[in-house]
Enzyme design. Structure first.
Site, short mmCIF file in Angstrom:
data_model
loop_
_atom_site.label_atom_id
_atom_site.label_comp_id
_atom_site.label_asym_id
_atom_site.label_seq_id
_atom_site.Cartn_x
_atom_site.Cartn_y
_atom_site.Cartn_z
N HIS A 1 45.61 61.01 -63.20
CA HIS A 1 45.29 61.35 -61.35
C HIS A 1 44.18 60.76 -60.88
O HIS A 1 43.27 59.38 -61.81
CB HIS A 1 45.21 62.83 -61.05
CG HIS A 1 45.62 64.06 -60.80
ND1 HIS A 1 45.11 64.74 -62.13
CD2 HIS A 1 46.69 63.96 -60.92
CE1 HIS A 1 46.13 66.17 -61.76
NE2 HIS A 1 47.28 65.24 -61.01
N CYS B 1 38.76 69.39 -62.28
CA CYS B 1 40.12 70.08 -61.47
C CYS B 1 39.37 71.58 -61.88
O CYS B 1 40.54 72.02 -61.16
CB CYS B 1 40.59 69.69 -62.94
SG CYS B 1 40.47 69.88 -64.80
C1 CIR Z 1 48.57 69.41 -65.53
O1 CIR Z 1 48.95 68.29 -65.96
O2 CIR Z 1 48.71 69.10 -64.47
C2 CIR Z 1 47.32 69.59 -66.66
N1 CIR Z 1 47.98 69.94 -67.70
C3 CIR Z 1 45.63 69.01 -65.99
C4 CIR Z 1 45.81 69.09 -64.12
C5 CIR Z 1 44.10 68.05 -64.26
N2 CIR Z 1 44.12 68.44 -63.57
C6 CIR Z 1 43.04 67.56 -62.98
O3 CIR Z 1 42.71 67.07 -63.34
N3 CIR Z 1 42.91 67.76 -61.17
#
Ligand code: CIR
Length: 255
Positions: free
Chosen positions: A160, A247
């Protein structure tokens, strides 16, 4: 007052999506303890924490940031790029409804909140495996009536935009210069991560304090040398699921 919406770690976290990190065994109980400590840290910084119940069938649902973008004027429900994450959105919508008017990114566009970095009235959006140009356009058409300028940013090598760059004060960003082009952030003071700590660019500012993973001591020193106040949290188990500090909450002002 500042509200942080969080969600209890799912017992299914071990089945999380992974893009740029190798799968390792994850202990959901340990992740839950770390997450509770993170929440206590937010409370200590003056936030009210609204913790949503766990979603046993949604592995990544603790990462609430990806399901919405909350501006002062409106909340925008996302359409996450990973299909497995789209069912996370309705419960986030219900949690936000008392506090904001809602708008939504519509199919076929995709957008993850982790790709959206709001710095004042400028919204930087990462073009990633999760967020496409239609998602950027959708965010622009919803936010521009409120005076926001939306700027796409290309990324390489990370999940991201906020894996690559986050705000650490009103005028400074913390950046991994190999993952996002520093020139896109020329208007800000740029603190570069220590090259030995590639995942170190994700920091969360709460009440003029940087909430920061304990795993990156060298970059931490760079932040402290800038005179920033930093508190560290251990989020190592959540990091195995490719998550970090931004997140795990949706943070916004309420009256
Ligand atoms: C994903 O791949 O969507 C999750 N395992 C991790 C998401 C992390 N989100 C973020 O950093 N905003």
């Amino acid at each position: 007052m500042r509200l942080a919406i969080t969600r209890e770690v799912s017992p299914a976290l071990t089945r999380c999506e992974l893009t740029h990190v190798a799968r390792q065994p994850i202990d959901p109980e340990r992740a839950r303890e770390q997450h509770h400590h993170f929440e206590r840290c937010l409370t200590g910084l003056g936030c009210a924490v609204l913790r949503l119940p766990p979603e046993p069938d949604l592995p990544d649902s603790v990462f609430v940031e990806d399901a919405a973008v909350v501006l002062d004027e409106i909340a925008i429900l996302t359409r996450p790029g990973a299909a497995s994450r789209r069912p996370e959105v309705p419960s986030i919508a219900a949690a936000l409804r008392p506090y904001r008017k809602l708008a939504a990114i519509e199919a076929p566009a995709t957008l993850d909140g982790g790709d959206v970095l709001v710095l004042g009235k400028t919204i930087f959006v990462g073009l990633s495996s999760r967020t496409d140009a239609r998602g950027v356009d959708g965010l622009r058409s919803i936010s521009s009536p409120f005076g926001y300028e939306v700027r796409p940013v290309s990324l390489s090598g990370c999940l991201h935009l906020k894996s690559a760059v986050t705000g650490v004060s009103d005028d400074a960003v913390l950046i991994h210069p190999g993952w996002a082009d520093p020139d896109a952030f020329a208007a800000y003071d740029r603190v570069e991560i220590d090259p030995s700590e590639p995942f170190a660019a994700n920091a969360l500012v709460v009440a003029e304090t940087v909430v920061y993973p304990a795993a990156f001591p060298r970059t931490l020193r760079r932040l402290e040398e800038r005179g920033l106040r930093v508190v560290t949290v251990d989020v190592s188990e959540l990091a195995k699921a490719e998550g970090a500090v931004t997140c795990c909450s949706l943070l916004f002002n309420i009256r």
